[in-house]
Design a protein around this motif. Structure first.
Motif, mmCIF file in Angstrom:
data_model
loop_
_atom_site.group_PDB
_atom_site.id
_atom_site.type_symbol
_atom_site.label_atom_id
_atom_site.label_comp_id
_atom_site.label_asym_id
_atom_site.label_seq_id
_atom_site.Cartn_x
_atom_site.Cartn_y
_atom_site.Cartn_z
ATOM 1 N N ARG A 118 102.868 -46.166 42.806
ATOM 2 C CA ARG A 118 104.163 -45.723 42.292
ATOM 3 C C ARG A 118 105.330 -46.404 43.012
ATOM 4 O O ARG A 118 106.428 -46.522 42.466
ATOM 5 N N ALA A 119 105.102 -46.836 44.240
ATOM 6 C CA ALA A 119 106.141 -47.506 45.021
ATOM 7 C C ALA A 119 106.180 -49.011 44.791
ATOM 8 O O ALA A 119 107.001 -49.702 45.394
ATOM 9 N N GLY A 120 105.303 -49.541 43.944
ATOM 10 C CA GLY A 120 105.307 -50.957 43.642
ATOM 11 C C GLY A 120 104.341 -51.787 44.457
ATOM 12 O O GLY A 120 104.348 -53.019 44.380
ATOM 13 N N VAL A 121 103.483 -51.144 45.233
ATOM 14 C CA VAL A 121 102.504 -51.861 46.052
ATOM 15 C C VAL A 121 101.308 -52.241 45.186
ATOM 16 O O VAL A 121 100.742 -51.403 44.474
ATOM 17 N N THR A 122 100.928 -53.516 45.248
ATOM 18 C CA THR A 122 99.726 -53.963 44.545
ATOM 19 C C THR A 122 98.642 -54.443 45.513
ATOM 20 O O THR A 122 97.482 -54.573 45.123
ATOM 21 N N THR A 123 99.020 -54.721 46.755
ATOM 22 C CA THR A 123 98.070 -55.100 47.792
ATOM 23 C C THR A 123 98.353 -54.257 49.020
ATOM 24 O O THR A 123 99.499 -54.175 49.483
ATOM 25 N N THR A 124 97.326 -53.617 49.574
ATOM 26 C CA THR A 124 97.533 -52.773 50.744
ATOM 27 C C THR A 124 96.351 -52.864 51.694
ATOM 28 O O THR A 124 95.246 -53.242 51.302
ATOM 29 N N VAL A 318 108.044 -48.299 50.249
ATOM 30 C CA VAL A 318 108.076 -49.572 50.965
ATOM 31 C C VAL A 318 109.466 -50.197 50.939
ATOM 32 O O VAL A 318 109.806 -50.986 51.834
ATOM 33 N N LEU A 319 110.285 -49.867 49.941
ATOM 34 C CA LEU A 319 111.645 -50.401 49.921
ATOM 35 C C LEU A 319 112.492 -49.758 51.006
ATOM 36 O O LEU A 319 113.277 -50.436 51.676
ATOM 37 N N GLN A 320 112.349 -48.465 51.197
ATOM 38 C CA GLN A 320 113.060 -47.819 52.298
ATOM 39 C C GLN A 320 112.551 -48.331 53.648
ATOM 40 O O GLN A 320 113.327 -48.487 54.598
ATOM 41 N N ASN A 321 111.271 -48.608 53.730
ATOM 42 C CA ASN A 321 110.698 -49.196 54.945
ATOM 43 C C ASN A 321 111.334 -50.559 55.232
ATOM 44 O O ASN A 321 111.670 -50.894 56.373
ATOM 45 N N ALA A 322 111.526 -51.357 54.171
ATOM 46 C CA ALA A 322 112.157 -52.662 54.327
ATOM 47 C C ALA A 322 113.617 -52.521 54.753
ATOM 48 O O ALA A 322 114.131 -53.331 55.548
ATOM 49 N N ARG A 399 111.664 -46.095 45.770
ATOM 50 C CA ARG A 399 110.538 -46.095 44.832
ATOM 51 C C ARG A 399 110.907 -45.479 43.490
ATOM 52 O O ARG A 399 110.232 -45.729 42.496
ATOM 53 N N GLU A 400 111.997 -44.696 43.439
ATOM 54 C CA GLU A 400 112.447 -44.148 42.161
ATOM 55 C C GLU A 400 112.894 -45.240 41.201
ATOM 56 O O GLU A 400 112.981 -45.021 39.995
ATOM 57 N N HIS A 401 113.197 -46.428 41.725
ATOM 58 C CA HIS A 401 113.599 -47.534 40.870
ATOM 59 C C HIS A 401 112.406 -48.273 40.263
ATOM 60 O O HIS A 401 112.592 -49.123 39.382
ATOM 61 N N VAL A 402 111.215 -47.985 40.725
ATOM 62 C CA VAL A 402 110.019 -48.672 40.220
ATOM 63 C C VAL A 402 109.642 -48.085 38.869
ATOM 64 O O VAL A 402 109.259 -46.920 38.769
#
Length: 443
Positions: A118-124, A318-322, A399-402
């Motif tokens: 949901r946060a846009g992560v495709t690789t973790t 992850v965007l807030q983390n960045a 992540r709300e923007h994803v």
């Protein structure tokens, strides 16, 4: 199943130096691979599987290079006390952790992977401790395999600690055998399984050597994240942590090191020569009161650097983390130009891919790369440059923007809705697991 598809977007920030920005943009894929990145043409939207995102921004799928996904499902639930280096945990925490079994681990990890998507992560990445005689790690890996994400899973082994009961710690040979078992059961094209000697204070030299020798690509390890760790290395090893790995003959490009916080010039030199990957976890580090490392010397030494969420940091944004990475680096340097939003966006995409040894495969929107795509709604800046897009995404994004996430051509999120998973059931199962663990801790 991956299939042919595409997007027409207001702009694509590709992270590809040959074609960094397109506005408007068409991004097309076939069989899980990107096949077209170009300006739109008349009729694109008439093709099957092509979606209109003309008012949105397209980026490569995000890469999260350090996490404990099962543990992240426990944020706000687990006992607060955090044990020190090698120390025995408080009794309530011991009971809580001991009660994590295969089913509960699977339920908690499934929630974590869902929220990452949901946060846009495709690789973790995911790192979970392997306990001898139980199957908690199997549960986490089962969740990874069904998540739709590309997962670099680290089975973490400890044999110099009281965090795990001594009878449930693996010997070095036993750790390699357990790693082989997990690989034979679960490893695949999108799921790598590596061993992790958790950290030098919690893993003997023999365990470090054994897991280094058993790695396929990049094993993980927690590096010198605190002053206590730094003192422990000086007093116990008689040298600094990276120097000790070099002394053991295991320092090479086959490592992903989390928390490069306390490194001196010689350690940076050794890591740069080795070509190891590193993971900076800004929110987690600040949450635990750790110092802010200056990342500029790491880059100058040639280290690859990605961003990790880690635990505790259970919102998976992850965007807030960045954003925190950006402002923490500026604050630590006392210079707003010391670290840009683009630096953080690179660490979240191409830098993370390089840290995992996946450069050339993920982290960019470019022909031949994996069809990993994230669509962000409401973040197109009025003036379209790569720098302005990065500033808008990193400093204002969440992540709300994803709105959409595609991983190797498979939709994980479309129009804000999870695809292919029962989100309500995943959340119910995670709450039930949390309740059971709280009951165990209260006994």
């Amino acid at each position: 199943m991956a299939r042919k598809g595409g997007l027409v977007a207001g702009a694509a920030c590709t992270m590809d130096p040959d074609q960094p920005l397109l506005s408007p943009a068409y991004v097309g894929w076939d069989g899980g691979t990107l096949v077209e990145i170009r300006p739109p043409r008349s009729g694109d939207l008439d093709a099957d599987g092509v979606h209109d995102r003309h008012d949105a921004l397209v980026l490569p799928g995000f890469v999260n290079v350090h996490h404990h996904v099962t543990s992240a499902g426990l944020t706000g639930v687990e006992p607060e006390a955090q044990p020190g280096l090698g120390a025995a945990p408080p009794e309530a925490r011991r009971r809580f952790v001991a009660a994590i079994d295969q089913d509960r681990s699977r339920a908690l990890a499934a929630l974590g992977f869902l929220e990452l998507a949901r946060a846009g992560v495709t690789t973790t990445t995911d790192s979970q401790a392997a306990w001898k005689g139980d199957r908690r790690v199997d549960g986490a890996i089962e969740a990874a395999a069904s998540s739709g994400l590309r997962v670099h899973f680290s089975a973490a082994f400890l044999d110099r600690t009281e965090l795990i009961p001594p009878q449930q710690q693996h010997t070095p040979d036993g750790a390699v055998q357990e790693l082989d078992r997990l690989r034979n059961l679960f490893a695949g094209d999108r799921l790598e399984i590596e061993g992790e000697p958790l950290s030098l204070p919690r893993a003997t030299d023999d365990l470090v050597r054994a897991l280094h020798g058993a790695r396929h690509r990049r094993a993980a390890m927690h590096l010198t994240y605190s002053r206590a760790f730094e003192r422990w290395a000086d007093e116990t090893l008689g040298r600094r942590a990276v120097e000790h790995l070099d002394h053991l003959g295991v320092l090479d490009a086959g490592w992903l090191f989390a928390h490069p916080v306390h490194l001196d010039a010689n350690e940076l030199r050794l890591l740069g020569q080795a070509g190891a990957g590193t993971a900076y976890c800004p929110v987690s580090n600040l949450h635990m009161g750790l110092e802010i490392p200056d990342l500029r010397p790491l880059r100058a030494a040639g280290l690859t650097l990605g961003l990790g969420l880690d635990h505790p940091n259970g919102n998976h944004d992850v965007l807030q983390n960045a954003k925190v990475a950006t402002i923490a680096q500026r604050s630590a340097a006392g210079d707003p130009d010391a670290w840009t939003a683009l630096d953080s966006l690179e660490a979240l995409t191409v830098g993370g891919a390089a840290a995992l040894g996946l450069e050339g495969r993920v982290g960019r929107l470019a022909v031949g790369y994996a069809a990993d795509v994230v669509v962000l709604a409401g973040l197109l800046p009025p003036v379209l440059t790569v720098g302005r897009i990065a500033e808008r995404v990193v400093m204002a994004g969440a992540r709300e923007h994803v709105s959409d996430v595609v991983a190797e051509g498979r939709w994980l999120v479309r129009d804000g809705a999870v695809v292919g998973s029962d989100e309500d059931a995943i959340r119910r199962d995670a709450v039930a697991a949390q309740d059971a663990l709280l009951a165990a801790a209260a006994r």
